[in-house]
Design a protein around this motif. Structure first.
Motif, mmCIF file in Angstrom:
data_model
loop_
_atom_site.group_PDB
_atom_site.id
_atom_site.type_symbol
_atom_site.label_atom_id
_atom_site.label_comp_id
_atom_site.label_asym_id
_atom_site.label_seq_id
_atom_site.Cartn_x
_atom_site.Cartn_y
_atom_site.Cartn_z
ATOM 1 N N THR A 126 0.819 -1.200 0.000
ATOM 2 C CA THR A 126 0.000 0.000 0.000
ATOM 3 C C THR A 126 0.855 1.254 0.000
ATOM 4 O O THR A 126 0.585 2.217 -0.729
ATOM 5 C CB THR A 126 -0.942 0.007 1.222
ATOM 6 O OG1 THR A 126 -1.816 -1.119 1.140
ATOM 7 C CG2 THR A 126 -1.778 1.288 1.270
ATOM 8 N N LEU A 127 1.925 1.262 0.808
ATOM 9 C CA LEU A 127 2.797 2.435 0.874
ATOM 10 C C LEU A 127 3.567 2.642 -0.423
ATOM 11 O O LEU A 127 3.875 3.760 -0.806
ATOM 12 C CB LEU A 127 3.761 2.303 2.051
ATOM 13 C CG LEU A 127 3.106 2.358 3.438
ATOM 14 C CD1 LEU A 127 4.151 2.195 4.526
ATOM 15 C CD2 LEU A 127 2.360 3.679 3.631
ATOM 16 N N ARG A 128 3.871 1.553 -1.106
ATOM 17 C CA ARG A 128 4.624 1.672 -2.362
ATOM 18 C C ARG A 128 3.733 2.028 -3.544
ATOM 19 O O ARG A 128 4.112 2.796 -4.414
ATOM 20 C CB ARG A 128 5.351 0.365 -2.652
ATOM 21 C CG ARG A 128 6.563 0.117 -1.763
ATOM 22 C CD ARG A 128 7.215 -1.201 -2.124
ATOM 23 N NE ARG A 128 8.406 -1.445 -1.309
ATOM 24 C CZ ARG A 128 9.118 -2.581 -1.345
ATOM 25 N NH1 ARG A 128 8.735 -3.567 -2.145
ATOM 26 N NH2 ARG A 128 10.183 -2.717 -0.584
ATOM 27 N N HIS A 129 2.533 1.423 -3.583
ATOM 28 C CA HIS A 129 1.700 1.563 -4.776
ATOM 29 C C HIS A 129 0.339 2.198 -4.514
ATOM 30 O O HIS A 129 -0.409 2.412 -5.468
ATOM 31 C CB HIS A 129 1.474 0.182 -5.412
ATOM 32 C CG HIS A 129 2.735 -0.583 -5.645
ATOM 33 N ND1 HIS A 129 3.658 -0.207 -6.585
ATOM 34 C CD2 HIS A 129 3.232 -1.702 -5.042
ATOM 35 C CE1 HIS A 129 4.679 -1.062 -6.570
ATOM 36 N NE2 HIS A 129 4.441 -1.971 -5.647
ATOM 37 N N GLY A 130 0.013 2.479 -3.248
ATOM 38 C CA GLY A 130 -1.304 3.007 -2.949
ATOM 39 C C GLY A 130 -2.304 1.876 -2.776
ATOM 40 O O GLY A 130 -2.024 0.722 -3.110
ATOM 41 N N PRO A 131 -3.505 2.147 -2.266
ATOM 42 C CA PRO A 131 -4.508 1.100 -2.020
ATOM 43 C C PRO A 131 -4.846 0.292 -3.260
ATOM 44 O O PRO A 131 -5.136 -0.894 -3.168
ATOM 45 C CB PRO A 131 -5.731 1.899 -1.520
ATOM 46 C CG PRO A 131 -5.161 3.166 -0.967
ATOM 47 C CD PRO A 131 -3.962 3.474 -1.821
ATOM 48 N N ALA A 132 -4.814 0.926 -4.444
ATOM 49 C CA ALA A 132 -5.183 0.193 -5.657
ATOM 50 C C ALA A 132 -4.176 -0.884 -5.997
ATOM 51 O O ALA A 132 -4.461 -1.810 -6.750
ATOM 52 C CB ALA A 132 -5.326 1.158 -6.838
ATOM 53 N N GLY A 133 -2.959 -0.745 -5.482
ATOM 54 C CA GLY A 133 -1.916 -1.716 -5.814
ATOM 55 C C GLY A 133 -1.849 -2.898 -4.862
ATOM 56 O O GLY A 133 -0.978 -3.745 -4.992
ATOM 57 N N ARG A 134 -2.753 -2.956 -3.886
ATOM 58 C CA ARG A 134 -2.715 -4.037 -2.910
ATOM 59 C C ARG A 134 -3.024 -5.380 -3.574
ATOM 60 O O ARG A 134 -3.991 -5.527 -4.290
ATOM 61 C CB ARG A 134 -3.725 -3.771 -1.806
ATOM 62 C CG ARG A 134 -3.724 -4.807 -0.702
ATOM 63 C CD ARG A 134 -4.759 -4.501 0.344
ATOM 64 N NE ARG A 134 -4.473 -3.226 0.995
ATOM 65 C CZ ARG A 134 -5.293 -2.644 1.871
ATOM 66 N NH1 ARG A 134 -6.445 -3.227 2.164
ATOM 67 N NH2 ARG A 134 -4.973 -1.499 2.419
ATOM 68 N N ARG A 135 -2.173 -6.360 -3.343
ATOM 69 C CA ARG A 135 -2.341 -7.678 -3.954
ATOM 70 C C ARG A 135 -2.777 -8.682 -2.889
ATOM 71 O O ARG A 135 -2.452 -8.538 -1.706
ATOM 72 C CB ARG A 135 -1.042 -8.148 -4.608
ATOM 73 C CG ARG A 135 -0.574 -7.237 -5.730
ATOM 74 C CD ARG A 135 0.584 -7.869 -6.485
ATOM 75 N NE ARG A 135 0.214 -9.104 -7.131
ATOM 76 C CZ ARG A 135 -0.441 -9.155 -8.285
ATOM 77 N NH1 ARG A 135 -0.790 -8.056 -8.910
ATOM 78 N NH2 ARG A 135 -0.755 -10.322 -8.835
ATOM 79 N N GLN A 136 -3.498 -9.685 -3.334
ATOM 80 C CA GLN A 136 -3.937 -10.761 -2.457
ATOM 81 C C GLN A 136 -3.431 -12.081 -3.019
ATOM 82 O O GLN A 136 -3.303 -12.242 -4.233
ATOM 83 C CB GLN A 136 -5.471 -10.801 -2.385
ATOM 84 C CG GLN A 136 -6.116 -9.504 -1.954
ATOM 85 C CD GLN A 136 -7.636 -9.595 -2.038
ATOM 86 O OE1 GLN A 136 -8.284 -10.240 -1.223
ATOM 87 N NE2 GLN A 136 -8.211 -8.945 -3.033
ATOM 88 N N THR A 137 -3.165 -13.014 -2.137
ATOM 89 C CA THR A 137 -2.726 -14.340 -2.553
ATOM 90 C C THR A 137 -3.801 -15.357 -2.204
ATOM 91 O O THR A 137 -4.290 -15.394 -1.075
ATOM 92 C CB THR A 137 -1.407 -14.733 -1.869
ATOM 93 O OG1 THR A 137 -0.383 -13.797 -2.231
ATOM 94 C CG2 THR A 137 -0.968 -16.130 -2.297
ATOM 95 N N LEU A 138 -4.172 -16.173 -3.189
ATOM 96 C CA LEU A 138 -5.136 -17.247 -2.974
ATOM 97 C C LEU A 138 -4.421 -18.563 -3.224
ATOM 98 O O LEU A 138 -3.936 -18.818 -4.329
ATOM 99 C CB LEU A 138 -6.328 -17.106 -3.921
ATOM 100 C CG LEU A 138 -7.388 -18.204 -3.824
ATOM 101 C CD1 LEU A 138 -8.076 -18.158 -2.458
ATOM 102 C CD2 LEU A 138 -8.421 -18.068 -4.936
ATOM 103 N N ARG A 139 -4.354 -19.410 -2.197
ATOM 104 C CA ARG A 139 -3.647 -20.689 -2.291
ATOM 105 C C ARG A 139 -4.686 -21.817 -2.340
ATOM 106 O O ARG A 139 -5.409 -22.043 -1.374
ATOM 107 C CB ARG A 139 -2.713 -20.854 -1.105
ATOM 108 C CG ARG A 139 -1.637 -19.764 -1.037
ATOM 109 C CD ARG A 139 -1.029 -19.652 0.336
ATOM 110 N NE ARG A 139 -2.044 -19.324 1.332
ATOM 111 C CZ ARG A 139 -1.796 -19.225 2.629
ATOM 112 N NH1 ARG A 139 -0.582 -19.438 3.085
ATOM 113 N NH2 ARG A 139 -2.757 -18.926 3.481
ATOM 114 N N VAL A 140 -4.745 -22.494 -3.482
ATOM 115 C CA VAL A 140 -5.774 -23.498 -3.740
ATOM 116 C C VAL A 140 -5.131 -24.871 -3.894
ATOM 117 O O VAL A 140 -4.170 -25.039 -4.646
ATOM 118 C CB VAL A 140 -6.555 -23.159 -5.033
ATOM 119 C CG1 VAL A 140 -7.629 -24.208 -5.304
ATOM 120 C CG2 VAL A 140 -7.168 -21.770 -4.932
ATOM 121 N N GLY A 141 -5.665 -25.839 -3.178
ATOM 122 C CA GLY A 141 -5.245 -27.225 -3.344
ATOM 123 C C GLY A 141 -6.341 -28.006 -4.050
ATOM 124 O O GLY A 141 -7.522 -27.790 -3.793
#
Length: 302
Positions: free
Chosen positions: A84-99
């Motif tokens: 968020t600090l580097r890219h702003g709220p729009a740049g926030r990434r999420q990780t989804l780990r699927v088995g």
């Protein structure tokens, strides 16, 4: 109370995910004795044992599972803070780990995950394996969701929910027949070769039971545990193949294969297993909601 040491927490998280002190030490580039000391210091700070030793593995205690849940939240929040600090709220990434079970239809997996595949803010991690292995990873919080075609029975100690996503009849498919003679199930299986899932498959168990009741001994051309391989064999062989329609969806659409007989007595069911958490993973909640809100009449076999 001693303040929480985040360096110790990082080491604990790595050991919890690996389940083995030696492998975790190698990944962290520290000695096994130093890592063991860090874990003992964290346990002393928290006043709880975080692991119990079973054979050659380290297994999380109840306190350890709670600590890992918090650790995952802490490190995920830390990553979001930096992003968020580097890219702003729009740049926030999420990780989804699927088995997903190695034998599960690839087409079904793709359809379930379709809403997040093209999202630029989501890192999708896919892992395949046996159900026991995947459930161990889910309970260790190394996975957010497990996709399976096997139901799981819960008990009082279960830390997960099993959601039924879909069920569909199984079919016998094959290359388009030269004649228009209608296939008679199960009688014609006394003379027509068939390719089947392996003996451990619940589809196979139900299929064998049906034919045994009818007094039919089928001509088995192949037994295959992996649905992707069964799909390929269906395309290349003159034998009929027992599969859920979703497995050969594209071949049916392109008329490379034809559905010779639907067997409503045998149902393939698809499940999603999710951990019980105070705050569920939002991407998982979104996927489950999207799948259940599909237009009426749409199925994985379309």
């Amino acid at each position: 109370m001693n303040p929480l040491n985040y360096h110790h927490l990082r080491y604990f998280r790595e050991v919890a995910l690996e389940g083995n002190l030696t492998r975790a030490a190698a990944r962290l580039h520290v000695s096994q004795s130093a890592l063991s000391t860090q874990i003992r210091q964290l346990e002393g700070s928290l006043g709880e044992a975080l692991f119990s030793r079973e054979q050659k593995s380290l297994v999380l205690t109840e306190a350890g599972r709670i600590a890992l849940d918090y650790a995952e939240t802490i490190f995920r929040a830390g990553g979001e803070l930096v992003d968020t600090l580097r890219h702003g709220p729009a740049g926030r990434r999420q990780t989804l780990r699927v088995g997903a079970m190695a034998t599960l239809s690839r087409n079904f997996q793709l359809e379930f995950l379709e809403p997040v595949q093209a999202r630029e803010d989501v890192d999708l991690v896919l892992r395949s394996g046996g159900l026991r292995e995947l459930m161990e990873q889910l309970e260790a919080h190394a996975l957010d969701i497990v996709l399976t075609n096997l139901p799981l029975k819960r008990d009082a100690g279960s830390a997960w929910h099993c959601h039924l996503l879909e069920e569909q009849p199984v079919s016998l498919v094959g290359r388009r027949p030269l004649s228009r003679k209608k296939f008679r199930f199960p009688d014609d299986l006394a003379t027509v070769p068939v390719q089947l899932p392996g003996l451990d498959s619940h589809l196979r168990v139900e299929f064998d039971r049906l034919l045994d009741r009818a007094g039919i001994r089928p001509i088995i051309a192949a037994e295959v545990d992996d649905m992707a391989m069964l799909r390929l064999l269906a395309r290349e062989s003159d034998a009929l193949t027992l599969v859920p329609p979703v497995v050969v969806r594209d071949e049916l659409r392109d008329k490379l294969l034809a559905e010779r007989c639907q067997i409503p007595e045998i149902q393939e069911r698809f499940y999603a297993v999710t951990p019980i958490r105070r705050k569920p993973q939002l991407l998982v909640v979104e996927l489950l909601g999207n799948f259940r809100r599909r237009p009426p009449g749409k199925s994985s076999g379309d």
